[in-house]
Design an enzyme around this catalytic site. Sequence first.
Site, mmCIF file in Angstrom:
data_model
loop_
_atom_site.group_PDB
_atom_site.id
_atom_site.type_symbol
_atom_site.label_atom_id
_atom_site.label_comp_id
_atom_site.label_asym_id
_atom_site.label_seq_id
_atom_site.Cartn_x
_atom_site.Cartn_y
_atom_site.Cartn_z
ATOM 1 C CG HIS A 100 -1.702 1.277 1.439
ATOM 2 N ND1 HIS A 100 -2.764 1.779 0.797
ATOM 3 C CD2 HIS A 100 -1.304 2.202 2.536
ATOM 4 C CE1 HIS A 100 -3.108 3.061 1.294
ATOM 5 N NE2 HIS A 100 -1.981 3.228 2.450
ATOM 6 C CG ASP A 155 5.595 16.562 -27.826
ATOM 7 O OD1 ASP A 155 5.675 16.333 -26.493
ATOM 8 O OD2 ASP A 155 5.086 15.644 -28.540
ATOM 9 C CD1 TRP A 192 6.598 4.109 4.036
ATOM 10 C CD2 TRP A 192 7.518 4.748 2.309
ATOM 11 N NE1 TRP A 192 6.777 5.342 4.148
ATOM 12 C CE2 TRP A 192 7.495 5.849 3.149
ATOM 13 C CE3 TRP A 192 8.136 4.739 1.103
ATOM 14 C CZ2 TRP A 192 8.089 7.022 2.896
ATOM 15 C CZ3 TRP A 192 8.677 6.538 0.686
ATOM 16 C CH2 TRP A 192 8.515 7.526 1.696
ATOM 17 C CB SER A 194 10.406 6.082 -15.001
ATOM 18 O OG SER A 194 9.157 6.972 -14.877
ATOM 19 C CB SER A 195 11.318 9.886 -11.197
ATOM 20 O OG SER A 195 10.230 9.432 -10.945
ATOM 21 C CG HIS A 241 11.857 15.645 4.349
ATOM 22 N ND1 HIS A 241 10.815 15.560 5.184
ATOM 23 C CD2 HIS A 241 11.853 16.937 3.870
ATOM 24 C CE1 HIS A 241 10.071 16.544 5.385
ATOM 25 N NE2 HIS A 241 10.373 17.537 4.446
ATOM 26 C CD GLU A 244 9.237 10.314 -3.503
ATOM 27 O OE1 GLU A 244 9.815 10.901 -4.208
ATOM 28 O OE2 GLU A 244 8.694 9.195 -3.881
ATOM 29 C CE1 TYR A 250 7.715 20.361 2.115
ATOM 30 C CE2 TYR A 250 9.523 19.122 2.726
ATOM 31 C CZ TYR A 250 8.360 19.859 3.097
ATOM 32 O OH TYR A 250 8.539 20.092 4.563
ATOM 33 C CB SER A 286 -0.866 28.375 -7.191
ATOM 34 O OG SER A 286 -0.170 28.076 -6.011
ATOM 35 C CG HIS A 335 12.201 15.614 10.143
ATOM 36 N ND1 HIS A 335 11.682 16.647 9.647
ATOM 37 C CD2 HIS A 335 12.051 14.698 9.195
ATOM 38 C CE1 HIS A 335 11.083 16.517 8.240
ATOM 39 N NE2 HIS A 335 11.168 15.288 8.132
ATOM 40 C CG HIS A 336 11.957 11.274 8.415
ATOM 41 N ND1 HIS A 336 10.524 10.843 8.219
ATOM 42 C CD2 HIS A 336 12.057 12.210 7.457
ATOM 43 C CE1 HIS A 336 10.016 11.789 7.437
ATOM 44 N NE2 HIS A 336 10.876 12.394 6.970
ATOM 45 C CB THR A 348 4.504 25.390 4.403
ATOM 46 O OG1 THR A 348 5.786 25.015 4.226
ATOM 47 C CG2 THR A 348 3.088 24.785 4.114
ATOM 48 C CE LYS A 381 4.355 26.849 -2.013
ATOM 49 N NZ LYS A 381 4.728 27.598 -3.169
ATOM 50 N NE ARG A 401 4.622 3.789 10.480
ATOM 51 C CZ ARG A 401 5.365 4.316 9.675
ATOM 52 N NH1 ARG A 401 6.299 5.345 10.084
ATOM 53 N NH2 ARG A 401 5.322 4.392 8.456
HETATM 54 C C1 HEM Z 1 -8.580 5.017 1.347
HETATM 55 C C2 HEM Z 1 -7.714 5.514 1.681
HETATM 56 C C3 HEM Z 1 -6.612 5.137 2.597
HETATM 57 C C4 HEM Z 1 -6.757 4.124 3.748
HETATM 58 C C5 HEM Z 1 -7.977 3.842 4.290
HETATM 59 C C6 HEM Z 1 -5.429 4.138 4.334
HETATM 60 C C7 HEM Z 1 -4.995 3.403 5.312
HETATM 61 C C8 HEM Z 1 -3.735 3.136 5.620
HETATM 62 C C9 HEM Z 1 -3.551 1.891 6.622
HETATM 63 C C10 HEM Z 1 -4.330 1.200 7.469
HETATM 64 C C11 HEM Z 1 -2.109 1.890 6.849
HETATM 65 C C12 HEM Z 1 -1.217 1.028 7.754
HETATM 66 C C13 HEM Z 1 -0.921 1.665 8.979
HETATM 67 C C14 HEM Z 1 -0.211 0.817 9.804
HETATM 68 O O1 HEM Z 1 -0.527 -0.394 9.931
HETATM 69 O O2 HEM Z 1 0.805 1.192 10.230
HETATM 70 C C15 HEM Z 1 -1.498 2.951 5.920
HETATM 71 C C16 HEM Z 1 -0.214 3.246 5.476
HETATM 72 C C17 HEM Z 1 0.278 4.246 4.898
HETATM 73 N N1 HEM Z 1 -0.262 4.892 3.950
HETATM 74 FE FE1 HEM Z 1 -2.478 4.753 3.591
HETATM 75 N N2 HEM Z 1 -4.033 4.638 3.377
HETATM 76 C C18 HEM Z 1 -5.297 5.475 2.669
HETATM 77 C C19 HEM Z 1 -4.597 6.290 1.431
HETATM 78 C C20 HEM Z 1 -3.136 6.588 1.317
HETATM 79 C C21 HEM Z 1 -2.924 7.522 0.468
HETATM 80 C C22 HEM Z 1 -3.639 8.255 -0.861
HETATM 81 C C23 HEM Z 1 -1.410 7.457 0.408
HETATM 82 C C24 HEM Z 1 -0.477 8.412 -0.071
HETATM 83 C C25 HEM Z 1 -0.644 9.375 -0.979
HETATM 84 C C26 HEM Z 1 -1.246 6.759 1.645
HETATM 85 C C27 HEM Z 1 -0.062 6.538 2.255
HETATM 86 C C28 HEM Z 1 0.467 5.648 3.204
HETATM 87 C C29 HEM Z 1 1.848 5.454 3.647
HETATM 88 C C30 HEM Z 1 2.975 6.066 3.248
HETATM 89 C C31 HEM Z 1 1.713 4.338 4.624
HETATM 90 C C32 HEM Z 1 2.872 3.937 5.460
HETATM 91 C C33 HEM Z 1 3.298 2.731 5.161
HETATM 92 C C34 HEM Z 1 4.327 1.880 5.970
HETATM 93 O O3 HEM Z 1 4.148 2.163 7.189
HETATM 94 O O4 HEM Z 1 5.052 1.540 5.803
HETATM 95 N N3 HEM Z 1 -2.458 6.058 1.935
HETATM 96 N N4 HEM Z 1 -2.634 3.400 5.198
HETATM 97 CU CU LIG Z 2 10.261 14.539 6.453
#
Ligand code: HEM
Ligand SMILES: [Cu+2]
Length: 549
Positions: free
Chosen positions: A69, A98, A132, A162-163, A246, A248, A250, A261, A295-296, A321, A324, A443
């Site tokens: 996820h 283009d 992640w 790619s990026s 970090h 990332e 931004y 904007s 800070h992480h 920030t 803005k 978490r």
């Molecule tokens: C339907 C919407 C979403 C729900 C319900 C959701 C739910 C969750 C849940 C349950 C976790 C795991 C928490 C844990 O067990 O520690 C999580 C982790 C995370 N989510 Fe989401 N999320 C959603 C959308 C998003 C979106 C849109 C993003 C980014 C754009 C995102 C980024 C992340 C990141 C970076 C983590 C941390 C993963 C990690 O701990 O390695 N999530 N999310």
């Molecule tokens: Cu950070």
Amino acid sequence: MRGLPDRKTGWLSWLSTTDHKKIGLMYIYATFLFFMLGGVEALMMRLQLAQSQNTLINPQTYEALVTMHGTTMIFLFVVPVLAGFGNYFVPLMIGARDMAFPRLNALSFWLLLFGGILFYASVFFTPPNTGWTFYAPLSDSAFNPSNGVDAWIFLIHLTGLSSILGAINFVATIHNMRAKGMGWARMPLFIWGILIYSYLLILALPSIAAAVTMLLTDRHFGTGFFDVAQGGDPLLWQHLFWFFGHPEVYIMILPVFGMISEIIPVFSRKPVFGYKAIAASTAAIAFLGMLVWAHHMFTTPTPIVVLAFFMLSSFAIAVPTGIKIFNWIATMWRGALVLKVPMYFAVGFIAQFVIGGISGVMSAVFPVDWQLQDTYFIVAHIHYVLFGGSVFGIFAGLYYWFPKMSGRMMNETLGKVSFWLMFLGFNMTFLVQHSLGLQGMPRRIYTYQSGYGWDVENLISTIGAFILAAGILVTLFNAVRSVKVGKKAGNDPWNANTLEWFVPSPPPENNFDVIPRIRSAEPMKDIRREVAAAGRPAGSVAQPVAPGT
Ligand code: HEM
Ligand SMILES: [Cu+2]
């Protein structure tokens, strides 16, 4: 036309295209598919957490879901969907026909797609389960012999390439291909966002590319960069990862700031307040964003002065920030607000992003972070900035630019239903997680005991997640439906200010038959004024439709 090869049509025209608009659309389609996958993974996790001691999903699967996820949302949705909007709109907004390197552009898209497919292939053997962040030594072969980690390394290499190629392309295009008269101070703010996003990608990605290459050799070729027994250091992983990680965040927000904007002034019927301050603060955020990575790592053994440095540098980012946020509010102030769906999402963005920004500043106080690290408070924080911020902004951009990309308007009522479901669902899901975090819920746990008092809030969070998902589906339905039955958009349905609204919707393959000369930061206003002065009826602003479209 005689002498030119026939233009390919059908599927082949997509596979072989180098047209920035088609590539942009392919980015948007592919990334929204990944968004759906990431969303399903999220819902599965939320189902498991709805009740204490739930046995729906086992711990290994839960950790794999967290990892898939987080990785999907970041590397396969937010970063590349912004590249998709950038691809479609950068040439149109700066008056180019283009991107600078159209074939390289196509390569960027295919690298992304194959990176994503390879990563998801791991579902058929063993998906990675490290979160992640892939911290060593957990991600090293001693603890994680499965090839899921290798699939992730592959993903990082391919999407990273790619990026970087995409970023070089944006930089070359924006520096060299702007219409006559479009000086730096007349460039649309979305272009500023994409330009600085590109510079950040070029600066930050090499760090993670190096880190995953070292991890690869540690895992398979006997090196010991992260292995204490061989004289290595796991903290090296954390530094390399967050030196990328970090910036990332931004990378995931600056182009969205740019979209906001663009949208706020159009729907406030006023010029943007403090154009130069918004552009300069974008650059300032990027610069400061390179200086805060540790800070992480507040809970690693680090001298207090170093902790204090990273705390203060993180605080400093709140200044540009805040500039803005004030500028957006000042733009709306006494404006003639037009409350259409893009504006709903833009205003929702501001409210939610501010909450995420505040919980970020709180976490940057290192003694506070000692308490909060790895709790649900952080999960709440990342979702307020990434979902409440980036994703709401991306939806604002989608509603705003859909008419240009498809030639049709999205349905307003469905859009508003979608917004309210998403707004309610989002805040229901994630607001309570601040409180869960403060009560100590860690978490990345797959379940919890019933006696801790976490049950009700977790249930609220899960119900909210399903409301949120329903809201997202309404927008997807709206988009698919509008392509067929939406009202015809015309060139400039919003009375907007920037050059993409000069051309037909959707624009012809060559974009512009004539490229207008730019006289201000709001070229469409100038053009409308000229047309009115010439006594022609409003609405005859645009160039004639190009032959062959
Ligand atoms: C339907 C919407 C979403 C729900 C319900 C959701 C739910 C969750 C849940 C349950 C976790 C795991 C928490 C844990 O067990 O520690 C999580 C982790 C995370 N989510 Fe989401 N999320 C959603 C959308 C998003 C979106 C849109 C993003 C980014 C754009 C995102 C980024 C992340 C990141 C970076 C983590 C941390 C993963 C990690 O701990 O390695 N999530 N999310
Ligand atoms: Cu950070």
